[in-house]
Design a protein around this motif. Structure first.
Motif, PDB file in Angstrom:
ATOM      1  N   HIS A  29     -85.308  22.124 -15.815  1.00 15.80           N
ATOM      2  CA  HIS A  29     -85.970  21.264 -14.829  1.00 15.80           C
ATOM      3  C   HIS A  29     -86.730  20.130 -15.511  1.00 15.80           C
ATOM      4  O   HIS A  29     -86.818  19.025 -14.977  1.00 15.80           O
ATOM      5  N   VAL A  33     -80.014  17.461 -17.681  1.00 15.16           N
ATOM      6  CA  VAL A  33     -79.290  16.960 -16.513  1.00 15.16           C
ATOM      7  C   VAL A  33     -78.930  18.111 -15.570  1.00 15.16           C
ATOM      8  O   VAL A  33     -78.506  17.872 -14.440  1.00 15.16           O
ATOM      9  N   LYS A  34     -79.089  19.351 -16.025  1.00 17.41           N
ATOM     10  CA  LYS A  34     -78.829  20.516 -15.178  1.00 17.41           C
ATOM     11  C   LYS A  34     -79.971  20.791 -14.206  1.00 17.41           C
ATOM     12  O   LYS A  34     -79.893  21.697 -13.387  1.00 17.41           O
ATOM     13  N   ALA A  36     -82.383  20.447 -10.999  1.00 14.79           N
ATOM     14  CA  ALA A  36     -82.092  20.132  -9.601  1.00 14.79           C
ATOM     15  C   ALA A  36     -82.321  18.639  -9.382  1.00 14.79           C
ATOM     16  O   ALA A  36     -83.235  18.041  -9.969  1.00 14.79           O
ATOM     17  N   LYS A  37     -81.509  18.024  -8.560  1.00 17.83           N
ATOM     18  CA  LYS A  37     -81.650  16.598  -8.281  1.00 17.83           C
ATOM     19  C   LYS A  37     -83.070  16.287  -7.803  1.00 17.83           C
ATOM     20  O   LYS A  37     -83.651  15.266  -8.176  1.00 17.83           O
ATOM     21  N   TYR A  38     -83.641  17.189  -7.017  1.00 14.66           N
ATOM     22  CA  TYR A  38     -84.986  17.004  -6.481  1.00 14.66           C
ATOM     23  C   TYR A  38     -86.028  16.876  -7.592  1.00 14.66           C
ATOM     24  O   TYR A  38     -86.924  16.042  -7.516  1.00 14.66           O
ATOM     25  N   ARG A  40     -85.546  16.135 -10.889  1.00  9.38           N
ATOM     26  CA  ARG A  40     -85.275  15.179 -11.972  1.00  9.38           C
ATOM     27  C   ARG A  40     -86.190  13.962 -11.932  1.00  9.38           C
ATOM     28  O   ARG A  40     -86.616  13.479 -12.965  1.00  9.38           O
TER      29      ARG A  40
END
Length: 88
Positions: A29, A33-34, A36-38, A40
């Protein structure tokens, strides 16, 4: 063994997830890049709550319950005024 966790983002928002390796997931986190989009765009994140679950099914059910909670209820869970056993 699965872990349901809550992290607090830089903007003080909360994110809930599950993992089998908590330390790796928190690192992801914050650095990968792994993430979660939230999370990042809200780095750094900090672990504020975790609870073990003995099966993936139980972890997913618990994660769903926590995600449906209000932010105030999540904060009570984090500070211990709402007990994790009350979720079951």
């Amino acid at each position: 063994m699965y872990v349901v966790y809550i992290i607090q983002c830089r903007d003080l928002s909360l994110y809930t997830g599950i993992t089998t390796n908590l330390y790796r997931r928190i690192w992801e986190h914050n650095h990968s890049v792994k993430a979660a989009k939230y999370t990042r765009g809200r780095r750094p994140v900090e672990l504020v709550f975790s609870i073990e679950a003995y099966s993936r099914s139980k972890a997913l059910k618990l994660e769903k319950k926590i995600k449906k909670m209000t932010k105030n209820a999540k904060l009570r869970l984090i500070d211990g005024t709402l007990l994790a056993c009350d979720l079951e």
